[in-house]
Design an enzyme around this catalytic site. Structure first.
Site, PDB file in Angstrom:
ATOM      1  N   ARG A 242       0.563  14.798  13.068  1.00 49.68           N
ATOM      2  CA  ARG A 242       1.063  14.582  11.709  1.00 49.68           C
ATOM      3  C   ARG A 242       1.133  15.851  10.850  1.00 49.68           C
ATOM      4  O   ARG A 242       0.447  15.977   9.831  1.00 49.68           O
ATOM      5  CB  ARG A 242       0.255  13.484  11.004  1.00 49.68           C
ATOM      6  CG  ARG A 242       0.289  12.198  11.803  1.00 49.68           C
ATOM      7  CD  ARG A 242      -0.396  11.076  11.102  1.00 49.68           C
ATOM      8  NE  ARG A 242       0.416  10.506  10.032  1.00 49.68           N
ATOM      9  CZ  ARG A 242       0.032   9.442   9.330  1.00 49.68           C
ATOM     10  NH1 ARG A 242      -1.128   8.861   9.573  1.00 49.68           N
ATOM     11  NH2 ARG A 242       0.801   8.982   8.380  1.00 49.68           N
TER      12      ARG A 242
ATOM     13  N   ARG B  86      -9.084  -0.219   4.645  1.00 49.94           N
ATOM     14  CA  ARG B  86      -8.272   0.792   3.946  1.00 49.94           C
ATOM     15  C   ARG B  86      -6.956   0.193   3.474  1.00 49.94           C
ATOM     16  O   ARG B  86      -6.393   0.627   2.473  1.00 49.94           O
ATOM     17  CB  ARG B  86      -7.910   1.927   4.918  1.00 49.94           C
ATOM     18  CG  ARG B  86      -8.901   3.045   5.015  1.00 49.94           C
ATOM     19  CD  ARG B  86      -8.304   4.162   5.839  1.00 49.94           C
ATOM     20  NE  ARG B  86      -6.900   4.339   5.467  1.00 49.94           N
ATOM     21  CZ  ARG B  86      -5.902   4.569   6.321  1.00 49.94           C
ATOM     22  NH1 ARG B  86      -6.131   4.678   7.595  1.00 49.94           N
ATOM     23  NH2 ARG B  86      -4.662   4.711   5.884  1.00 49.94           N
TER      24      ARG B  86
ATOM     25  N   ASP C  50       4.268   0.840  12.250  1.00 52.46           N
ATOM     26  CA  ASP C  50       3.044   0.242  11.708  1.00 52.46           C
ATOM     27  C   ASP C  50       2.854  -1.214  12.133  1.00 52.46           C
ATOM     28  O   ASP C  50       1.843  -1.832  11.792  1.00 52.46           O
ATOM     29  CB  ASP C  50       3.043   0.328  10.171  1.00 52.46           C
ATOM     30  CG  ASP C  50       2.784   1.746   9.680  1.00 52.46           C
ATOM     31  OD1 ASP C  50       2.475   2.621  10.514  1.00 52.46           O
ATOM     32  OD2 ASP C  50       2.885   1.983   8.461  1.00 52.46           O
TER      33      ASP C  50
ATOM     34  N   CYS D 141      -4.818  12.964  12.853  1.00 47.82           N
ATOM     35  CA  CYS D 141      -5.538  11.697  12.745  1.00 47.82           C
ATOM     36  C   CYS D 141      -5.439  10.965  14.068  1.00 47.82           C
ATOM     37  O   CYS D 141      -4.854  11.465  15.018  1.00 47.82           O
ATOM     38  CB  CYS D 141      -5.022  10.870  11.576  1.00 47.82           C
ATOM     39  SG  CYS D 141      -3.391  10.253  11.845  1.00 47.82           S
TER      40      CYS D 141
ATOM     41  N   LYS E  19       0.832  -1.214   0.000  1.00 41.81           N
ATOM     42  CA  LYS E  19       0.000   0.000   0.000  1.00 41.81           C
ATOM     43  C   LYS E  19       0.867   1.264   0.000  1.00 41.81           C
ATOM     44  O   LYS E  19       0.655   2.172  -0.801  1.00 41.81           O
ATOM     45  CB  LYS E  19      -0.894  -0.008   1.247  1.00 41.81           C
ATOM     46  CG  LYS E  19      -1.573   1.319   1.510  1.00 41.81           C
ATOM     47  CD  LYS E  19      -2.476   1.263   2.721  1.00 41.81           C
ATOM     48  CE  LYS E  19      -1.844   1.735   4.009  1.00 41.81           C
ATOM     49  NZ  LYS E  19      -1.600   3.173   4.105  1.00 41.81           N
ATOM     50  N   ASN E  20       1.830   1.309   0.925  1.00 37.10           N
ATOM     51  CA  ASN E  20       2.571   2.560   1.096  1.00 37.10           C
ATOM     52  C   ASN E  20       3.557   2.827  -0.033  1.00 37.10           C
ATOM     53  O   ASN E  20       4.149   3.912  -0.100  1.00 37.10           O
ATOM     54  CB  ASN E  20       3.295   2.580   2.444  1.00 37.10           C
ATOM     55  CG  ASN E  20       2.304   2.778   3.585  1.00 37.10           C
ATOM     56  OD1 ASN E  20       1.134   3.078   3.348  1.00 37.10           O
ATOM     57  ND2 ASN E  20       2.780   2.610   4.806  1.00 37.10           N
TER      58      ASN E  20
END
Ligand code: UD1
Length: 421
Positions: free
Chosen positions: A120, A397, A305, A115, A22-23
């Site tokens: 952030r 997500r 993460d 968030c 994803k990233n």
């Protein structure tokens, strides 16, 4: 409101193929904005964030086709007004700023908010785009930036921010002259962005080290590319931890073990047995889980993460573990939920002391963000009884077909329609 129901206590057994990262893919999609032509990306995960980024690019004028994990972006004329609603939905949309500015000389984009895991800010992105020659104005919740051609510079990041490194790299691709980013982030996803940009015609070297050199090229040097995204190291880590915690045995395919080296040694410390091949990892959870301390750090340190998922694992350890979070200010949203399941966790500012308990018990919990949600899924798989997780949209997500992949290795997990709340 979708919920996940898990009947815990079944060891995971079987094979899981890891999806594309994803990233990385979100940044490759942003990078394509630098050129005209056809950009084909393979192994793109079908997850909400990818669809959101497709929405952002489409609104900018890109023609996107996404079939069977292959994403094709046809790019000709685009404009620099990023769509506000979609940008607010996903912070990573800020990565379109550097490419749009470099290619069009102007961009307008909503300011991303805070968030669930911390404030952030994007000060490092903005400060260094200014250093390359952008004039930036922040007003009424929007950032507008304009420039004539950007000029290459020596840049030193105060902190090796992943997003700032990528935004500057992409912007500097079309700058006049050479840009050097010192104290750059070293994440594998940044190497992927470099490799994709170079395929497009950029001249970048050094990604993966803390010094990245970008020799600017004119816009007409940048065009068509075809590329396969790297495997998702966070998805891989999540399933390894799930196997360890359920005392199961799984084989991961399509994984790059070097990308999760620290996690692998930490898993061994907890008594899991690993057998590592060039692109596979077999893990067998040990009967008695041992405690292990972690401290999250920029790559190659322990990935923030994976911190929530690892915390789930050591809630069942035979002893106490200390988990220190240094990347985000509020990344402990999962603690309260794990406590509901019987975990013994004490929080003290950015550290958590986790005293292992004999067992967790199923409870009704809520996923506050993507990785906290993954941590709760893992805890639910190992707990006695049924766990009901709300906030599933956060998990979807970022994890492609998570429910199906877990069912295929023996998990009793289903997704149901819950009552809206
Ligand atoms: C990326 C990942 C995210 C991961 C993070 C750290 C994506 C889409 N997301 O996020 O999953 O958790 O890397 O590995 O790739 N910071 C500032 N000013 C800035 C930029 C960052 O203070 O201008 C701070 C942030 O608030 C945060 C820390 O630096 O506390 C790390 O942020 P950064 O490395 O930029 O992460 P992201 O790129 O946002």
């Amino acid at each position: 409101m979708q919920k996940v129901l898990i009947e815990g206590g079944y060891p995971l057994r079987g094979v899981i193929r890891v999806s594309g990262a994803k990233n990385a893919v979100l940044k490759l999609m942003a990078a394509a904005l630098l050129g005209k032509g056809s950009f084909v990306i393979h192994d793109v995960p079908q997850i909400k964030d990818v669809f959101t980024m497709i929405g952002v690019l489409s609104a900018l004028g890109v023609e996107a086709r996404f079939e069977n994990s292959v994403l094709t972006l046809n790019i000709d004329q685009i404009h620099g007004e990023a769509p506000t609603e979609l940008v607010r939905e996903m912070r990573a949309s800020i990565q379109v700023m550097g490419p749009l500015l470099a290619r069009l000389g102007r961009v307008r984009i909503a300011k991303p908010g805070g968030c669930a895991i911390g404030d952030r800010p994007i000060d490092l992105h903005l400060k260094n785009l200014e250093r390359l020659g952008a004039v930036i104005d922040e007003r009424h919740g929007y950032i507008t930036a304009h420039c004539s051609r950007l000029i290459g510079q020596e840049i030193s990041l105060d902190f090796p921010s992943v997003g700032a490194t990528e935004n500057i790299m992409m912007a500097a691709t079309l700058a006049k002259g050479r840009t050097v980013i010192h104290n750059a982030a070293r994440e594998p996803e940044i190497v992927d962005v470099q490799n994709f940009l170079n395929q497009m015609g950029a001249k970048i070297s050094g990604a993966g080290t803390s010094e990245i050199v970008i020799e600017g090229v004119p816009e007409d040097h940048i065009g068509n590319a075809e590329y396969t995204v790297i495997p998702d190291r966070i998805e891989a880590g999540t399933y390894l931890i799930a196997a360890a915690m359920t005392r199961g045995k799984i084989k991961l395919e399509n994984v790059i073990p070097q990308h999760i080296q620290v996690l692998l040694s930490k898993l061994e410390e907890t008594n899991a047995h690993l057998s590592v091949g060039p692109n596979t990892i077999v893990i067998e959870g040990g009967r008695n889980i041992q405690p292990a301390n972690i401290i999250t750090l920029p790559y190659p340190g322990f990935a923030t993460d994976l911190q929530p998922q690892f915390m789930s694992l050591v809630t069942l350890a035979q002893g106490s573990s200390v988990i220190k979070e240094t990347i985000y200010s509020h990344r402990f949203g999962h603690v309260e939920e794990l406590r509901r399941m019987g975990a013994d966790i004490q929080l003290d500012s950015n550290s958590a002391v986790v005293r292992g308990v004999k067992q967790l018990s199923g409870a009704s919990v809520r996923a506050m963000d993507l990785r906290a949600g993954a941590a709760l899924v893992i805890a639910g798989l190992a707990a006695h009884g049924t766990t009901e997780i709300a906030g599933v949209e956060h998990i979807m997500r970022g994890y492609e077909k998570m429910i199906g992949k877990l069912q295929a290795v023996g998990a009793k997990i289903i997704q149901v329609d819950g009552e809206s709340d």
